[in-house]
Design a protein around this motif. Sequence first.
Motif, short mmCIF file in Angstrom:
data_model
loop_
_atom_site.label_atom_id
_atom_site.label_comp_id
_atom_site.label_asym_id
_atom_site.label_seq_id
_atom_site.Cartn_x
_atom_site.Cartn_y
_atom_site.Cartn_z
N ASN B 35 0.85 -1.19 0.00
CA ASN B 35 0.00 0.00 0.00
C ASN B 35 0.88 1.24 0.00
O ASN B 35 2.04 1.18 0.41
CB ASN B 35 -0.91 0.01 1.23
CG ASN B 35 -1.81 -1.20 1.25
OD1 ASN B 35 -2.06 -1.80 0.21
ND2 ASN B 35 -2.28 -1.56 2.42
N TYR B 57 -4.14 7.39 1.71
CA TYR B 57 -3.67 6.01 1.85
C TYR B 57 -4.29 5.18 0.73
O TYR B 57 -5.50 4.98 0.69
CB TYR B 57 -4.10 5.50 3.22
CG TYR B 57 -3.68 4.09 3.53
CD1 TYR B 57 -4.59 3.04 3.46
CD2 TYR B 57 -2.38 3.81 3.94
CE1 TYR B 57 -4.21 1.75 3.78
CE2 TYR B 57 -2.00 2.52 4.25
CZ TYR B 57 -2.91 1.50 4.18
OH TYR B 57 -2.54 0.22 4.50
N SER B 59 -4.61 1.63 -1.17
CA SER B 59 -4.28 0.21 -1.09
C SER B 59 -3.92 -0.28 -2.48
O SER B 59 -4.23 0.36 -3.49
CB SER B 59 -5.46 -0.57 -0.52
OG SER B 59 -6.37 -0.85 -1.56
N TYR B 60 -3.30 -1.44 -2.55
CA TYR B 60 -2.87 -1.94 -3.86
C TYR B 60 -4.05 -2.26 -4.76
O TYR B 60 -3.93 -2.39 -5.97
CB TYR B 60 -1.95 -3.15 -3.69
CG TYR B 60 -2.64 -4.38 -3.19
CD1 TYR B 60 -2.90 -4.55 -1.83
CD2 TYR B 60 -3.03 -5.39 -4.06
CE1 TYR B 60 -3.52 -5.68 -1.37
CE2 TYR B 60 -3.65 -6.53 -3.59
CZ TYR B 60 -3.90 -6.67 -2.24
OH TYR B 60 -4.51 -7.80 -1.76
#
Lengths: 81, 150
Positions: B35, B57, B59-60
């Motif tokens: 991430n 943030y 995430s993948y």
Amino acid sequence: MSLDERIYVKMRNERELRGRLHAYDQHLNMILGDVEETVTTVEIDEETYEEIYKSTKRNIPMLFVRGDGVILVSPPMRTGT
Amino acid sequence: MAAAARENYYIKNTLICLLKAVEGKVTTVELRNENTVTGRVDHVDGYMNISMSNVCYKSYRGNVTNFDSFFVQGINVRYVHIPDEIDMRKAMEKYIKLESDAQNKVQKRIRDAAMKKIKKRQEAVLKAEKKQEEKEETVKQSTDKVADQT
């Protein structure tokens, strides 16, 4: 030594970096410039069960790499050798 | 106290001095769990723990969450993108200079103490010699007196 030279870094999780080594320390934390990251994944075809290798590339101008992910450092390998 | 000294050692003797130069700038930190955290780096410590503010943030998978403040543990860092405007050489020289200044200070203190000790010893020796001379002088004078009398 290899400072300011292009190098190849093999990292954990099937990652490879090719870039210009600007700095390193005893933990193998490194600063790489003009780096190209290659992430290799293996997918298995459901029907034929053959392994398909896929790789994703990314370019980053200046990167700080934490040393605990590094497996090996070497001069760049020309693909095919 | 020992913990702070250890951290300072790490900062001055590894590439973390360069991460300290990123403090205050907006950049992206990639974590070991794939991430990414993009935001302003508030503080980096000797163990590479990074506290950030105004972060995004990702995430993948592509899920995005925004946070006002964020803390990444050093062991979870994989990459830190270095913004182009940072002069790495200057940043590292600053920390190397700090370290060498501190070392010079300590060495100077040791040297000064040693010089002081040597000086003290020399003075004591001189004093002892002077006393010895005076003693001999008085002894000589008294023998001369006795010689004159006889």
